[in-house]
Scaffold this motif. Structure first.
Motif, PDB file in Angstrom:
ATOM      1  N   LEU A  57       0.833  -1.193   0.000  1.00 46.93           N
ATOM      2  CA  LEU A  57       0.000   0.000   0.000  1.00 46.93           C
ATOM      3  C   LEU A  57       0.873   1.250   0.000  1.00 46.93           C
ATOM      4  O   LEU A  57       1.917   1.282   0.659  1.00 46.93           O
ATOM      5  CB  LEU A  57      -0.913   0.014   1.222  1.00 46.93           C
ATOM      6  CG  LEU A  57      -1.952  -1.113   1.293  1.00 46.93           C
ATOM      7  CD1 LEU A  57      -2.642  -1.124   2.651  1.00 46.93           C
ATOM      8  CD2 LEU A  57      -2.981  -0.954   0.178  1.00 46.93           C
ATOM      9  N   PRO A  58       0.475   2.295  -0.714  1.00 45.49           N
ATOM     10  CA  PRO A  58       1.283   3.523  -0.775  1.00 45.49           C
ATOM     11  C   PRO A  58       1.119   4.363   0.483  1.00 45.49           C
ATOM     12  O   PRO A  58      -0.007   4.637   0.921  1.00 45.49           O
ATOM     13  CB  PRO A  58       0.714   4.243  -2.000  1.00 45.49           C
ATOM     14  CG  PRO A  58      -0.713   3.784  -2.068  1.00 45.49           C
ATOM     15  CD  PRO A  58      -0.729   2.363  -1.556  1.00 45.49           C
ATOM     16  N   ILE A  59       2.229   4.761   1.085  1.00 42.49           N
ATOM     17  CA  ILE A  59       2.171   5.659   2.231  1.00 42.49           C
ATOM     18  C   ILE A  59       2.953   6.920   1.921  1.00 42.49           C
ATOM     19  O   ILE A  59       3.721   6.987   0.965  1.00 42.49           O
ATOM     20  CB  ILE A  59       2.692   4.994   3.529  1.00 42.49           C
ATOM     21  CG1 ILE A  59       4.153   4.568   3.371  1.00 42.49           C
ATOM     22  CG2 ILE A  59       1.828   3.814   3.900  1.00 42.49           C
ATOM     23  CD1 ILE A  59       4.731   3.990   4.650  1.00 42.49           C
ATOM     24  N   ASN A  60       2.767   7.914   2.743  1.00 42.05           N
ATOM     25  CA  ASN A  60       3.338   9.223   2.495  1.00 42.05           C
ATOM     26  C   ASN A  60       4.829   9.253   2.820  1.00 42.05           C
ATOM     27  O   ASN A  60       5.307   8.502   3.682  1.00 42.05           O
ATOM     28  CB  ASN A  60       2.614  10.258   3.364  1.00 42.05           C
ATOM     29  CG  ASN A  60       2.639  11.641   2.769  1.00 42.05           C
ATOM     30  OD1 ASN A  60       3.268  11.885   1.741  1.00 42.05           O
ATOM     31  ND2 ASN A  60       1.951  12.563   3.412  1.00 42.05           N
ATOM     32  N   GLU A  61       5.571  10.131   2.137  1.00 44.01           N
ATOM     33  CA  GLU A  61       6.943  10.368   2.564  1.00 44.01           C
ATOM     34  C   GLU A  61       6.896  11.138   3.871  1.00 44.01           C
ATOM     35  O   GLU A  61       5.973  11.909   4.130  1.00 44.01           O
ATOM     36  CB  GLU A  61       7.730  11.141   1.502  1.00 44.01           C
ATOM     37  CG  GLU A  61       7.174  12.509   1.184  1.00 44.01           C
ATOM     38  CD  GLU A  61       8.010  13.237   0.134  1.00 44.01           C
ATOM     39  OE1 GLU A  61       9.195  12.889  -0.027  1.00 44.01           O
ATOM     40  OE2 GLU A  61       7.481  14.139  -0.521  1.00 44.01           O
ATOM     41  N   ALA A  62       7.896  10.923   4.719  1.00 49.04           N
ATOM     42  CA  ALA A  62       7.879  11.535   6.041  1.00 49.04           C
ATOM     43  C   ALA A  62       9.305  11.838   6.483  1.00 49.04           C
ATOM     44  O   ALA A  62      10.268  11.206   6.048  1.00 49.04           O
ATOM     45  CB  ALA A  62       7.200  10.608   7.054  1.00 49.04           C
TER      46      ALA A  62
ATOM     47  N   GLY B  35      11.123   7.725   2.541  1.00 49.90           N
ATOM     48  CA  GLY B  35      10.669   8.120   1.219  1.00 49.90           C
ATOM     49  C   GLY B  35       9.766   7.103   0.557  1.00 49.90           C
ATOM     50  O   GLY B  35      10.177   5.970   0.320  1.00 49.90           O
ATOM     51  N   PHE B  36       8.556   7.501   0.260  1.00 47.66           N
ATOM     52  CA  PHE B  36       7.624   6.613  -0.431  1.00 47.66           C
ATOM     53  C   PHE B  36       6.906   7.364  -1.533  1.00 47.66           C
ATOM     54  O   PHE B  36       7.385   7.454  -2.644  1.00 47.66           O
ATOM     55  CB  PHE B  36       6.640   5.984   0.558  1.00 47.66           C
ATOM     56  CG  PHE B  36       7.285   4.949   1.437  1.00 47.66           C
ATOM     57  CD1 PHE B  36       7.407   3.638   1.010  1.00 47.66           C
ATOM     58  CD2 PHE B  36       7.802   5.284   2.677  1.00 47.66           C
ATOM     59  CE1 PHE B  36       8.031   2.687   1.794  1.00 47.66           C
ATOM     60  CE2 PHE B  36       8.422   4.337   3.469  1.00 47.66           C
ATOM     61  CZ  PHE B  36       8.537   3.041   3.031  1.00 47.66           C
ATOM     62  N   LEU B  37       5.775   7.963  -1.240  1.00 51.61           N
ATOM     63  CA  LEU B  37       4.965   8.597  -2.269  1.00 51.61           C
ATOM     64  C   LEU B  37       5.256  10.101  -2.288  1.00 51.61           C
ATOM     65  O   LEU B  37       4.710  10.845  -1.478  1.00 51.61           O
ATOM     66  CB  LEU B  37       3.483   8.346  -2.000  1.00 51.61           C
ATOM     67  CG  LEU B  37       2.512   8.642  -3.141  1.00 51.61           C
ATOM     68  CD1 LEU B  37       2.762   7.706  -4.310  1.00 51.61           C
ATOM     69  CD2 LEU B  37       1.072   8.511  -2.664  1.00 51.61           C
TER      70      LEU B  37
END
Length: 298
Positions: free
Chosen positions: A193-198, A240-242
C-alpha cells in the motif's frame, strides 16, 4: 486526536433468503460502519505548538514526524465509506482507485494495463484485495486513505498527475488506538500500500523546525521543503515513499506534524502519539492525541 464516528443505516424489515423463521416472521437487518481517522483540518488553535513538547522529551527519544498533506477525499475501508456516509461518489471512487492499485502492484491477470473493471476480476490483484479485506475484518482494522483523482477529488492547487490513494492511518478498532508508524509501515509493506513520505525530526530541532514550517507555509512549494528541513533539522531521517511533487504537483496544501514518543525509550519502537498538528494553508492548528479514540459525530 482521532475521531471515531458510527453511522447506522435505517432498519429495514424484509424477508431474507435462507433466514426466514419457522413462523414466517421476517428478519430485521441493521448495518453499521465505524469511521476512525485523523482530522484533516483544525485551524482553531494558532497559538498551540508541538515542538517544545518534543524537545522537552529528548531523554525519551521523542521525535517530530513531518508529512505533506495530499489534497483529496477521505475514504476508509473495509467497507468503502467516506467521512459522512456510504454508497456515495467519494466512497465509490475509493473502491475504484484501490482496486486499480492492487492490480497494478500485484498483477492484473491481463496484458493490458490497467484492465477494464469487468476484466480480470479473478486476477492476482483482485485475489490479494480480497485477502486484504478479509484480514482487516478479522483483525478489526480500519484503513484511512486520502484519495486523489484529477478533476474529481483534489483540484485545490496544481492538478494531480493521476488518480492515486495514500494510506494515512490504520486504526485497531478493538483496542481503540491508531497504529504507530512502524506498525503502519509493516502493514503497508505487507499489502504493498502507498504511504506518504515523512521526515522524523529529533528532539532539539523540533521547535525551530515547526517555527520554520509555520513561517514559510504561505509561499513554500514542494521543491523547497527538503532544503528547509535540511537547514533546520540536519539530523532528520527521511522515509521516502509517495512524493507529493510527483503525484499532486508543486502546490502544497499544508503539513501534518505528529509528536511521537517511543513506547520503550530504550528500544527502537516509536509508538505513542503525543500530539498531531493538522495544519492547512493559510492556517495551522493542533489536535491533542489522547490515549484512545474520541467518539465524535462528523
Amino acid at each position: 486526536r482521532g475521531y471515531s464516528s458510527q453511522y447506522r443505516v435505517p432498519s429495514e424489515t424484509r424477508p431474507c433468503p435462507g433466514t426466514m423463521a419457522a413462523s414466517g416472521a421476517p428478519t430485521t437487518l441493521q448495518a453499521r460502519v465505524c469511521a476512525n481517522f485523523f482530522p484533516k483540518f483544525d485551524n482553531q488553535s494558532e497559538d498551540r505548538v508541538l515542538g517544545p513538547s518534543v524537545d522537552a522529551r529528548a531523554r525519551e527519544r521523542a521525535v517530530l514526524m513531518v508529512t505533506k498533506k495530499h489534497s483529496g477525499s477521505l475514504v476508509m475501508a473495509p467497507p468503502f465509506f467516506s467521512k459522512n456516509g456510504v454508497a456515495n461518489k467519494f466512497s465509490r471512487m475509493g473502491a475504484v482507485v484501490l482496486r486499480a492499485h492492487f492490480r497494478a502492484v500485484w498483477g492484473s491477470g491481463n496484458e493490458r494495463i490497467p484492465p477494464r473493471a469487468e476484466e480480470a476480476a479473478d486476477g492476482p490483484g483482485d485475489r490479494k484485495l480480497h485477502e486484504w479485506w478479509e484480514d482487516a475484518e478479522q483483525l478489526g482494522l480500519c484503513y484511512a486513505f486520502e484519495v486523489v483523482v484529477p478533476r474529481i477529488l483534489g483540484d485545490h492547487g496544481a492538478t494531480p498527475q493521476g488518480a492515486y490513494a495514500v494510506l494515512t492511518a490504520v486504526s485497531v478498532t478493538g483496542e481503540g488506538r491508531f497504529m504507530s508508524p512502524p506498525e503502519l509501515l509493516a502493514q503497508a509493506t505487507r499489502w504493498r500500500l502507498p504511504i506518504n513520505e515523512a521526515w522524523f525530526v529529533e528532539a532539539g530541532s523540533a521547535t525551530v523546525t515547526e517555527a520554520a514550517l509555520r513561517s514559510a507555509r504561505w509561499d513554500l512549494e514542494d521543491d523547497g521543503v527538503e532544503g528547509l528541513l535540511a537547514e533546520h533539522a540536519p539530523g532528520a531521517v527521511r522515509q521516502g515513499f509517495l512524493p507529493h511533487g510527483e503525484v499532486q504537483g508543486r502546490i502544497l496544501e499544508g503539513f501534518v506534524l505528529l509528536a511521537l514518543q517511543p513506547d520503550d525509550p530504550t528500544g527502537d519502537s516509536c509508538g505513542t502519539a503525543l500530539d498531531v498538528d493538522s495544519g492547512g494553508t493559510p492556517a495551522v492548528g493542533v489536535e491533542d492525541v489522547g490515549d484512545g479514540l474520541e467518539d465524535k459525530k462528523k
